[in-house]
Design a protein around this motif. Structure first.
Motif, mmCIF file in Angstrom:
data_model
loop_
_atom_site.group_PDB
_atom_site.id
_atom_site.type_symbol
_atom_site.label_atom_id
_atom_site.label_comp_id
_atom_site.label_asym_id
_atom_site.label_seq_id
_atom_site.Cartn_x
_atom_site.Cartn_y
_atom_site.Cartn_z
ATOM 1 N N ALA A 133 0.824 -1.206 0.000
ATOM 2 C CA ALA A 133 0.000 0.000 0.000
ATOM 3 C C ALA A 133 0.862 1.261 0.000
ATOM 4 O O ALA A 133 0.567 2.240 -0.693
ATOM 5 N N LEU A 136 2.193 1.911 -3.461
ATOM 6 C CA LEU A 136 1.173 2.303 -4.428
ATOM 7 C C LEU A 136 0.526 3.649 -4.118
ATOM 8 O O LEU A 136 -0.140 4.227 -4.967
ATOM 9 N N SER A 137 0.711 4.143 -2.902
ATOM 10 C CA SER A 137 0.016 5.360 -2.473
ATOM 11 C C SER A 137 0.491 6.608 -3.199
ATOM 12 O O SER A 137 -0.257 7.566 -3.374
ATOM 13 N N ALA A 198 -4.319 7.686 0.609
ATOM 14 C CA ALA A 198 -4.730 6.632 -0.318
ATOM 15 C C ALA A 198 -5.460 5.555 0.468
ATOM 16 O O ALA A 198 -5.092 5.244 1.603
ATOM 17 N N CYS A 200 -6.355 1.646 0.000
ATOM 18 C CA CYS A 200 -5.976 0.502 -0.832
ATOM 19 C C CYS A 200 -6.748 -0.735 -0.382
ATOM 20 O O CYS A 200 -6.765 -1.047 0.810
ATOM 21 N N LEU A 203 -5.627 -5.818 -2.294
ATOM 22 C CA LEU A 203 -4.272 -5.744 -2.826
ATOM 23 C C LEU A 203 -3.818 -7.092 -3.382
ATOM 24 O O LEU A 203 -4.029 -8.131 -2.761
ATOM 25 N N GLU A 208 -8.078 -5.364 -7.367
ATOM 26 C CA GLU A 208 -7.285 -4.404 -6.592
ATOM 27 C C GLU A 208 -7.709 -2.975 -6.922
ATOM 28 O O GLU A 208 -7.945 -2.639 -8.092
ATOM 29 N N GLU A 209 -7.816 -2.164 -5.868
ATOM 30 C CA GLU A 209 -8.239 -0.777 -6.057
ATOM 31 C C GLU A 209 -7.437 0.134 -5.138
ATOM 32 O O GLU A 209 -7.251 -0.167 -3.961
ATOM 33 N N VAL A 210 -6.964 1.242 -5.698
ATOM 34 C CA VAL A 210 -6.289 2.265 -4.902
ATOM 35 C C VAL A 210 -6.988 3.593 -5.167
ATOM 36 O O VAL A 210 -7.006 4.078 -6.299
ATOM 37 N N ARG A 212 -6.955 7.484 -4.448
ATOM 38 C CA ARG A 212 -6.027 8.515 -4.007
ATOM 39 C C ARG A 212 -6.718 9.868 -4.042
ATOM 40 O O ARG A 212 -7.516 10.141 -4.934
#
Length: 304
Positions: A133, A136-137, A198, A200, A203, A208-210, A212
């Motif tokens: 996380a 990816l943030s 973010a 998350c 994962l 998968e979803e982020v 922001r």
């Protein structure tokens, strides 16, 4: 002791506790080392034995060792018995349901006891929701702090968040679907609407979803489209202005002089010793200490 697995040689350390990371969603993230350990460890201490066998089935691995349940409620009681086996030469594999043992999961008790008993401990590293996380943030990763799950109750959650208002490092939390709406309300109240963050979820999985944006924007998405599954929240650290506003007010030289006089009388100290104690107990927001000579001069002025 070594074994052949998929044309690779994996060493299985005997007389050792091995903490192994398991996939956090995608079975393909399982390492060859994890597969070999699942097959060849003498004892597997698993947070949930059913999930362990389900993972082994997905990986096409047969668990040959003795499997024991090792979770939050019994890990202290079970640790010494497992370590007795280690002392006799056994390989004890410790796995949690997902990710790295000890990180918000069982494992710490056996590590501490193994260290106390002088027995070897090693890691078979792998997936980590925290690091995934964080990466990816898009938020700073050079300095961060991991805070685990936010407290369940509103008052305790707010107290916890207020204590973090001046934290300059990127902050990582875990949260559950049924508490995320309340948690986002409290993040908004605790950190204000503009902090970058973010959210998350799922994962390493297919969906998968982020998300922001600012705290306010993420809160709006949580209301409009409630996220499912366990999630990781990554929140930007405090700006210089926010950190200064959250810092405890520093005591004036005169305040310290009054405290030092009281301390000297109560504890039977010489005034200079009392000043030294008071100054060290009350650092300035930046970490520097008040000038003891100035405090001493203020003491003389008060006494005069």
């Amino acid at each position: 002791m070594t074994m052949e697995h998929d044309d690779q040689t994996t060493t299985i350390p005997q007389g050792t506790v091995v903490l192994a990371a398991t996939p956090i969603g995608n079975s393909s993230d399982a390492s060859e080392r994890l597969k070999a350990l699942l097959e060849r460890a003498d004892i597997i201490a698993a947070e949930d034995t059913r999930r362990l066998f389900d993972l082994a089935n997905r990986l096409g691995v047969h668990v040959n060792g003795h499997v024991v349940a090792y979770h939050d409620h019994n890990e202290r009681d079970k640790s010494d018995g497992l370590l007795d086996q280690v002392e006799s030469g056994a390989t004890v594999l410790v796995v949690s349901d997902a990710g790295m043992p000890t990180i918000n999961d069982p494992g710490l008790a056996i590590v501490r006891r193994a260290i106390e008993r002088g027995l070897p401990v090693t890691c078979a590293p792998g997936p980590s929701a925290v690091l995934d996380a964080l990466a990816l943030s898009g938020l700073p990763t050079d300095r961060f702090c991991y805070e685990g799950f936010l407290p369940r109750k509103h008052a305790e959650r707010m107290q916890h968040l207020r204590a973090l208002q001046g934290e300059r490092r990127t902050i990582v939390f875990y949260e559950t679907p049924h508490r995320i709406a309340d948690a986002m309300d409290d993040l908004l109240e605790g950190f204000g609407p503009d902090r970058p963050m973010a959210l998350c979820r799922e994962l390493t999985k297919e969906y998968e979803e982020v998300r922001r944006g600012s705290v306010a924007q993420i809160r709006d998405t949580v209301i409009a489209d409630p996220p499912r599954g366990e999630m990781v929240l990554v929140v930007g650290g405090a700006s210089d202005e926010e950190a200064q506003a959250a810092a405890p007010a520093s005591l004036s030289v005169e305040d310290m002089a009054v405290l030092a006089i009281d301390r000297a009388l109560e504890d039977g100290l010489r005034i200079k010793e009392a000043i030294t104690q008071v100054v060290e107990e009350h650092p300035n927001p930046g970490g520097s200490l008040a000038n003891r000579k100035q405090v001493y001069a203020a003491v003389l002025k008060l006494k005069g």
